[in-house]
Design a protein around this motif. Structure first.
Motif: not given
Length: 93
Positions: A30-31, A36-39, A55-59, A88-90
């Motif tokens: 999950l990222v 900044g720019a998203g994955t 940004t802020f989306a759960l991937v 970002f958070v992973v």
């Protein structure tokens, strides 16, 4: 996900950390990007059609250890412009 453990990582980077499209050796990743720019991601069948998560989306990304893994979607870190940062958070399961 039926996992007994997970690994959490929070990163603030000022350069592109993983520029090549790939699939990780995890069950699920999950990222979420907070600044900044998203994955970025592509479907393996259409590698020229690069998409970016907002940004802020759960991937949620299936990794090589996922039972339904098929290398259908690959991802990478987006370019970080000079003087900018990406937070970002992973979460790896």
């Amino acid at each position: 996900f039926g996992a007994g453990e997970a690994a959490l990582r929070v990163e603030l980077v000022d350069q592109t950390s993983c520029p090549k499209f790939h699939c990780d050796n995890v069950r699920v990743r999950l990222v979420t990007t907070y600044h900044g720019a998203g994955t970025e991601y592509v479907r393996a069948a259409a590698p020229a059609a690069v998409r970016a998560a907002p940004t802020f989306a759960l991937v949620f990304l299936k990794g090589h250890q996922h039972p339904g893994h098929a290398d259908a979607v690959l991802h990478r870190s987006p370019p970080v412009p000079p003087g900018d940062k990406r937070l970002f958070v992973v979460l790896d399961i």
